[in-house]
Design an enzyme around this catalytic site. Structure first.
Site, short mmCIF file in Angstrom:
data_model
loop_
_atom_site.label_atom_id
_atom_site.label_comp_id
_atom_site.label_asym_id
_atom_site.label_seq_id
_atom_site.Cartn_x
_atom_site.Cartn_y
_atom_site.Cartn_z
N ARG A 131 0.85 -1.19 0.00
CA ARG A 131 0.00 0.00 0.00
C ARG A 131 0.88 1.24 0.00
NH1 ARG A 131 -3.42 -2.43 -1.75
NH2 ARG A 131 -5.56 -2.74 -1.07
N GLU A 166 -2.67 7.77 -4.72
CA GLU A 166 -2.86 7.32 -6.09
C GLU A 166 -4.31 7.55 -6.54
OE1 GLU A 166 -1.70 3.15 -5.29
OE2 GLU A 166 -3.75 2.55 -5.80
N HIS A 216 -0.70 0.22 -10.02
CA HIS A 216 -1.40 -0.73 -9.13
C HIS A 216 -1.90 -1.96 -9.90
CE1 HIS A 216 -3.72 -0.85 -5.04
NE2 HIS A 216 -3.40 -2.08 -5.45
C1 DGY Z 1 -5.89 -5.67 -3.02
O1 DGY Z 1 -6.73 -6.54 -3.25
O2 DGY Z 1 -5.79 -5.17 -1.91
C2 DGY Z 1 -4.98 -5.28 -4.11
O3 DGY Z 1 -4.27 -4.14 -3.82
C3 DGY Z 1 -5.72 -5.14 -5.42
O4 DGY Z 1 -4.78 -5.42 -6.40
#
Ligand code: DGY
Length: 322
Positions: A241, A270, A288
């Site tokens: 993250r 983002e 992402h």
């Molecule tokens: C999630 O599922 O948390 C991911 O970041 C999506 O790709």
């Protein structure tokens, strides 16, 4: 029997939208325009289930007052975009999609690692710009991964899958930091060494890969002091993250040569990316893409559907968030 009303906040893979439209009175976001927090809050009054994604924002204030929704079927494993305590206090069950995106996210971490170490983004930019002057012994030399040390921060499912790939493919040594014990059988065959502190890992590793959840205590876990410990030749990979790294401190560390390079799939704030980060050659930046394969995105959607099916059948949900 009347079908339950559900809302998907974004476009989902066709096969899952078809399944959900068959079994529920489903509202789809066919234009795929992001919904505002206010609109998601309002939807809690109109739907039995709201199914957000990791790019939505569901803060505490949308859960005040009575509402119709009983369950949030989150499309994604991460849930730091939802105020879970507030949702639970308002009587909502929250589910997520663990496991099905482990392999793809680990693949993405490895992609970033290789691209950064071998300057693949930089090379591609040079070639596409028509600036490649041809092969020469000293042209765009990168770093060999074989034999280097990988430091994993957060040795959960994705951290383990990343370490296994790096060890098997590149013979990387693995050191890691994890808050709780990791069962021996999960890390067998890698000679992985657990270290006492994050700092120990940062000092020992050539490449550091982050695999902790976002939010709460992990916000800015990687601050200026910790970034500097990775060192001028070190590389930082983030497929977890954005808020786990203090992005301003990261930009300074990269600019000042305190950190060698960064491979990032996730960003603070983002999809807005600071121009300074974009301009740097020692960064690899992906939008992402961690779980973005057809197979995984379908699995994630079906997992949400399974949770909704269980919930509305009065059974325990398979993937509750706690
Ligand atoms: C999630 O599922 O948390 C991911 O970041 C999506 O790709």
């Amino acid at each position: 029997m009347t079908k339950k009303k559900i809302l998907l906040t974004r476009r989902w893979p066709d096969s899952v939208e078809e399944r959900l439209s068959r079994d529920y009175e489903a509202t789809l976001n066919t234009d795929d325009v992001p919904m505002t927090t206010e609109a998601i809050g309002a939807a809690l009054n109109d739907y039995d289930a709201v199914c957000p994604t990791v790019s939505d924002k569901l803060p505490a204030e949308i859960f005040t007052g009575g509402h119709r929704a009983q369950i949030l079927g989150n499309y994604g494993v991460g849930f730091n975009h939802i105020d879970i305590a507030a949702a639970e206090a308002a009587g909502l069950v929250v589910t997520n999609t663990p496991g099905v995106l482990t392999d793809c996210t680990a693949d993405t971490a490895l992609t970033l690692m290789l691209m950064l170490a071998r300057r693949a983004g930089e090379g591609e930019r040079e070639l596409r710009a028509g600036n490649w002057a041809g092969w020469r012994p000293t042209h765009m030399m990168g770093t060999r991964l074989r034999g280097k040390t990988l430091g994993i921060i957060g040795m959960g499912r994705i951290g383990i899958a990343t370490a296994k790939r790096a060890h098997a493919a590149f013979g990387m040594k693995v050191v890691f930091y994890n808050l709780v014990d990791v069962p021996e059988e999960h890390i067998a065959g890698m000679d992985a060494v657990r270290m006492d502190t994050i700092e120990d890992v940062l000092e020992a590793a050539d490449v550091v890969s982050l695999h902790v959840p976002g939010g709460r205590d992990n916000t800015h876990l990687m601050n200026a002091e910790r970034l500097a410990l990775i060192g001028p030749d070190g590389m930082l990979i983030n497929s977890a993250r954005g808020d786990v790294i203090d992005q301003k401190a990261l930009i300074s560390a990269l600019k000042d040569g305190k950190l060698g390079g960064a491979g990032l799939d996730v960003f603070e704030g983002e999809p807005d990316i600071p121009a300074e980060l974009i301009a740097m050659e020692n960064t690899v930046l992906l939008p992402h893409l961690g779980s973005a394969t057809r197979e995984t995105r379908e699995d994630m959607g079906n997992m949400v559907a399974d949770n909704l099916d269980a919930f509305f059948a009065g059974k325990p949900v398979p993937n509750p968030v706690s």
